[in-house]
Design a protein around this motif. Structure first.
Motif, short mmCIF file in Angstrom:
data_model
loop_
_atom_site.label_atom_id
_atom_site.label_comp_id
_atom_site.label_asym_id
_atom_site.label_seq_id
_atom_site.Cartn_x
_atom_site.Cartn_y
_atom_site.Cartn_z
N SER A 56 0.63 16.03 -12.20
CA SER A 56 -0.16 15.10 -11.37
C SER A 56 0.07 13.68 -11.84
CB SER A 56 -1.66 15.43 -11.49
OG SER A 56 -2.11 15.12 -12.80
N GLY A 57 -0.50 12.75 -11.09
CA GLY A 57 -0.37 11.34 -11.44
C GLY A 57 -1.11 11.00 -12.73
N ALA A 58 -2.34 11.46 -12.84
CA ALA A 58 -3.13 11.17 -14.04
C ALA A 58 -2.41 11.69 -15.28
CB ALA A 58 -4.52 11.79 -13.93
N ASN B 162 0.42 9.37 -16.22
CA ASN B 162 -0.05 8.19 -16.95
C ASN B 162 -0.51 8.55 -18.36
OD1 ASN B 162 0.56 6.20 -15.09
ND2 ASN B 162 -1.39 6.43 -13.99
N GLY C 90 -5.98 6.91 -12.55
CA GLY C 90 -6.30 8.34 -12.60
C GLY C 90 -7.72 8.61 -13.07
N ASP D 129 3.18 1.89 -13.08
CA ASP D 129 2.60 3.04 -12.40
C ASP D 129 3.15 3.06 -10.98
OD1 ASP D 129 1.04 4.80 -10.94
OD2 ASP D 129 -0.81 4.33 -12.03
N ILE E 52 3.12 5.72 -9.03
CA ILE E 52 2.62 6.96 -8.43
C ILE E 52 2.41 6.80 -6.92
CG2 ILE E 52 0.62 8.54 -8.42
CD1 ILE E 52 0.56 7.97 -11.56
C1 LIG Z 1 -3.08 8.60 -6.97
C2 LIG Z 1 -2.80 7.69 -8.11
C3 LIG Z 1 -2.99 8.12 -9.44
C4 LIG Z 1 -3.59 9.46 -9.80
O1 LIG Z 1 -2.81 10.53 -9.36
P1 LIG Z 1 -3.45 12.02 -9.36
O2 LIG Z 1 -2.29 12.88 -8.95
O3 LIG Z 1 -4.57 12.01 -8.38
O4 LIG Z 1 -3.92 12.29 -10.73
C5 LIG Z 1 -2.65 7.23 -10.45
N1 LIG Z 1 -2.15 6.01 -10.17
C6 LIG Z 1 -1.95 5.58 -8.92
C7 LIG Z 1 -1.39 4.22 -8.68
C8 LIG Z 1 -2.28 6.40 -7.84
O5 LIG Z 1 -2.13 5.96 -6.58
#
Ligand SMILES: *Cc1c(COP(=O)(O)O)cnc(C)c1O
Length: 398
Positions: free
Chosen positions: A103-105, A108, A139, A222, A224
């Motif tokens: 996942s994104g979190a 990071n 996140g 970041d 994401i």
């Molecule tokens: C969505 C997002 C996250 C978190 O991602 P998850 O998959 O929900 O954990 C972190 N940073 C940015 C910039 C995002 O848009």
């Protein structure tokens, strides 16, 4: 399946989300269908995730193939699709190595751990601090919500994990305080997505990167939300003509299949050795097969080359609309990450677009409508979306 929302059945799912009053059962390309077979034009891409549209055929067939072979394989073994995806990602970027997560979190988290470990084990310093920015979003885990510069995300989760400091975004004056003796990295979005679709100023980013390089502070972007073609190039750092040391990736990487990744230059990547970080599911055969098909589709077709013209076309239409409507205060963003700041409440427009025009949009904060079209959208679909938006804004104006 019962339509839980419409039938108002008590839900056994924790109430962490405000749910919209439709339940989606199918997606194809730029469209989704609800349980009543009503179709909607999805200009949210499932929040910047389905950048190739819903159920993209190349990713679907790759996943179908892998489903018959092997679903899970521990990272105690080499995973061929993971190796291949890492090779694709490093071939098409300035980075040398990749760590996979889910996942994104988590991406990071890994980036923050990597920055500390690089400072402490490779550079042999006691630096630990990561500078982030007001209105950022990184996140929901304890470390990444501490990195997030928004009080509402942190509320009720005290004490926050220490080691973060926040500066105002796009503020040149504030850069004077960017680097302190304990600072090991800076983490930022090049377009703040959740924070209201705020693009970073080009010259501010140049100055920030210059200061970091001068002071041996890692630049971590970041990506994401901005990555996987969203701003018109594979990653947004290309548009800013900078060389970050680390980027975090997730959302669009698996076309909807959960996957996250950290990409780093070799000198930083070597801070991770066997045992320093890991994940059970990270980089598993299904996720990396989805990621590999996604990146290959994006890089081996005309998609990105054709995207610039699509972006220009949609922005021109939106600018026309903004000129005609007194409800629109500002149009901002980059590529297909677009914010419309409105006079009223963004959510009212989002609800109206969905319920009266079958157009799915998002809000980013109180007053910003966020539009994230799939990169595969057609001119016909853009005209349709612009007509729907015109109906909403012209009506609102009169
Ligand atoms: C969505 C997002 C996250 C978190 O991602 P998850 O998959 O929900 O954990 C972190 N940073 C940015 C910039 C995002 O848009």
């Amino acid at each position: 399946m019962p339509n839980l929302i419409n039938e108002q059945i008590h839900s056994s799912v924790m109430p962490t989300y405000n749910r919209f009053p439709i339940t989606l059962k199918k997606g194809k390309g730029s469209y989704v269908w609800d349980q009543e077979d009503q179709s909607f034009l999805d200009y949210t891409s499932g929040i910047a995730t389905c950048n190739l549209g819903h159920v993209p055929p190349t990713v679907k067939s790759a996943l179908e193939g892998q489903l018959n072979e092997l679903w899970h394989c521990s990272n105690l073994y080499t995973i061929p699709s993971q190796e291949m995806l890492a090779k694709e990602l490093t071939d098409h970027t300035i980075f040398d190595q990749v760590f996979f997560c889910n996942s994104g979190a988590e991406a990071n988290e890994a980036a923050i751990k990597l920055a500390r470990r690089y400072a402490q084990e490779i550079k042999q310093t006691n630096k630990y601090e990561v500078v982030t920015f007001n209105q950022s979003f990184h996140g929901r885990t304890l470390a990444t919500l501490a990195a997030t510069g928004q009080a509402k995300i942190q509320s009720g989760f005290q004490p926050l994990m220490p080691g973060f400091r926040y500066l105002p975004y796009n503020d040149k004056e504030a850069l004077k305080d960017l680097v302190r003796p304990e600072t090991c990295a800076v983490l930022l979005e090049l377009v703040q997505g959740e924070g209201g679709v705020i693009p970073a100023d080009f010259s501010w980013v140049q100055e920030l990167v210059r200061l970091c390089k001068e002071n041996n502070v890692l630049v971590m972007i970041d990506e994401i939300q901005t990555g996987i073609g969203r701003t018109g190039s594979l990653f947004a750092y290309e548009k800013y003509q900078i060389e970050p040391d680390v980027i975090s990736v997730a959302k669009g990487l698996g076309s909807g299949f959960p996957i996250g990744a950290v990409l780093a230059k070799d000198y930083v990547a070597k801070a991770f050795q066997p045992g320093s970080h890991g994940s059970t599911f990270g980089g598993n055969p299904l996720a990396t097969t989805a990621g590999l098909a996604t990146i290959q589709t994006m890089m081996n077709t005309e998609l990105l080359t054709e995207l610039e013209a699509k972006i220009a076309y949609l922005w021109a239409g939106l600018e026309d609309l903004a000129n005609q409507s007194s409800e629109i205060l500002q149009l901002r963003g980059r590529g297909f990450l677009i914010g419309i700041e409105v006079k009223g409440k963004a959510i009212d427009y989002v609800n109206k677009a969905r319920d009266e025009h079958q157009l799915l949009l998002l809000a980013a904060g109180e007053s910003v409508i966020r539009i994230l079209p799939p990169l595969i959208t057609t001119k016909l679909e853009m005209d349709l979306a612009l007509n729907k938006l015109a109906a909403i804004f012209v009506q609102a104006t009169s």
